[in-house]
Design an enzyme around this catalytic site. Structure first.
Site, mmCIF file in Angstrom:
data_model
loop_
_atom_site.group_PDB
_atom_site.id
_atom_site.type_symbol
_atom_site.label_atom_id
_atom_site.label_comp_id
_atom_site.label_asym_id
_atom_site.label_seq_id
_atom_site.Cartn_x
_atom_site.Cartn_y
_atom_site.Cartn_z
ATOM 1 N N ASP A 80 -2.421 9.428 -10.343
ATOM 2 C CA ASP A 80 -2.298 8.317 -11.457
ATOM 3 C C ASP A 80 -0.851 8.158 -12.012
ATOM 4 O OD1 ASP A 80 -4.995 8.083 -11.263
ATOM 5 O OD2 ASP A 80 -5.346 9.097 -13.213
ATOM 6 N N GLU B 32 -4.769 2.426 -4.038
ATOM 7 C CA GLU B 32 -3.345 2.292 -4.069
ATOM 8 C C GLU B 32 -2.716 1.098 -3.726
ATOM 9 O OE1 GLU B 32 -4.489 4.579 -0.152
ATOM 10 O OE2 GLU B 32 -5.189 4.327 -2.384
ATOM 11 N N ASP C 86 0.841 -1.306 -0.086
ATOM 12 C CA ASP C 86 0.020 0.062 0.043
ATOM 13 C C ASP C 86 0.657 1.090 0.054
ATOM 14 O OD1 ASP C 86 -2.815 1.259 0.615
ATOM 15 O OD2 ASP C 86 -1.591 2.240 1.934
ATOM 16 N N HIS D 226 -5.566 14.216 -8.849
ATOM 17 C CA HIS D 226 -5.802 12.921 -9.440
ATOM 18 C C HIS D 226 -4.826 12.615 -10.246
ATOM 19 C CE1 HIS D 226 -8.850 11.654 -6.442
ATOM 20 N NE2 HIS D 226 -9.596 12.920 -6.623
#
Length: 311
Positions: free
Chosen positions: A198, A225, A181, A194
């Site tokens: 990405d 994630e 994570d 965002h």
């Protein structure tokens, strides 16, 4: 498919006829292999792929009809266009040949101009078949891949992880999972947007792809994630090496986004199932739960670290 250089298998027990047809086909640019009967042809087809096969009807050992049936019964990744050559006329014979698996039917002696036209039709059909198979494969990949990272998706993980675990149990092999994570990922999205998030995800998946073993290990995007790395034939020590390498590479790297170098770290939870650890069956959900527990501990104890377990 190109007009020249296409492999063709010519099947005929008449050596003179084979010689004549072979020369005609080679003059047209085809790569010609030969067989004297259906049995020899099947043997050649076991080791080589022929997009087009021309086969005589009447032959010793295995005739053209028996060859067509046997050939169509075997599994094949790519389609082959079968043309049946015969001196036998009549609708009943045509139907028999097509029912056996032939795509086309030519009367002997073969007219060269007609043969070239039929071969052109064969190439067109093969091109369409190839395009269809490519489209189907693209659709399949879209159904099992995460569109952003290119990694497998959650559906693929849910379907295939149980098979991997059962295989490891059946053959008494070590098996490991890593749940990873990205730390403080929400902060990147909130600060840079965002698109930056990405870019970071794609950056990290490139690192993962360069770390795992091709054709053995695989990765699925678990959500957001989070990623799950599936490591067959991997004991706890080997799993720790992979996790530590990834942790270090991600921590030392930066992701370039609109002139900024974004840094990030990742936390890891690992779980290994060794044949000697337990005689009980281990389910995929249980291993994922154990890896998730370890990941939670890694997060709680400061992030950018690995917590390990075994089952």
């Amino acid at each position: 498919m190109a007009d020249t250089g296409i492999p063709i298998l010519l099947v005929d027990d008449d050596r003179f006829m084979r010689t004549v047809l072979c020369q005609t086909l080679q003059d047209a640019g085809y790569q010609v292999s030969q067989a004297a009967n259906g049995k020899e042809a099947l043997e050649l087809c076991r080791t080589s792929y022929f997009p087009i096969i021309l086969t005589d009807w009447v032959m010793p050992e295995m005739d053209g009809i028996a060859f067509c049936r046997a050939f169509r019964e075997k599994a094949a990744e790519c389609y082959t266009y079968l043309i049946l050559l015969t001196s036998q006329e009549g609708k009943d014979k045509l139907i028999e040949g097509l029912e056996a698996g032939a795509d086309e039917y030519l009367l002997k002696p073969v007219n060269e101009a007609e043969l070239m036209v039929r071969l052109k039709t064969a190439r067109r059909i093969l091109d369409l078949e190839s395009s269809l198979q490519k489209s189907l494969e693209e659709i399949k990949q879209l159904s099992i891949r995460d569109p952003l990272t290119g990694m497998f998706n959650r559906g693929y993980l849910d379907q295939n992880l149980p098979h991997e675990i059962r295989r490891a149990e059946r053959y008494l092999r070590d098996f490991s999972l890593i749940m990873m994570d990205l730390d403080h990922f929400k902060k990147i999205n909130d600060t840079w947007g965002h698109q930056a998030g990405d870019a970071v995800l794609q950056h990290c998946t490139r690192i993962i792809a360069g770390t795992i073993r091709r054709e053995v290990d695989w990765v699925a995007r678990y959500g957001g994630e989070e990623f799950v790395l599936v490591l067959p034939e991997t004991d706890q020590a080997g799993c720790s090496v992979v996790a530590e390498r990834l942790r270090n590479l991600i921590a030392l790297s930066t992701c370039s986004f609109r002139g900024e170098n974004l840094s990030i770290t990742a936390s890891f939870g690992t779980v290994t199932r060794s044949p000697s650890d337990s005689t009980n069956d281990i389910h995929a959900d249980f291993m994922l739960h154990k890896a998730d527990q370890c990941l939670y501990q890694a997060k709680e104890s400061g992030r950018n670290r690995i917590v390990r377990s075994s089952v």
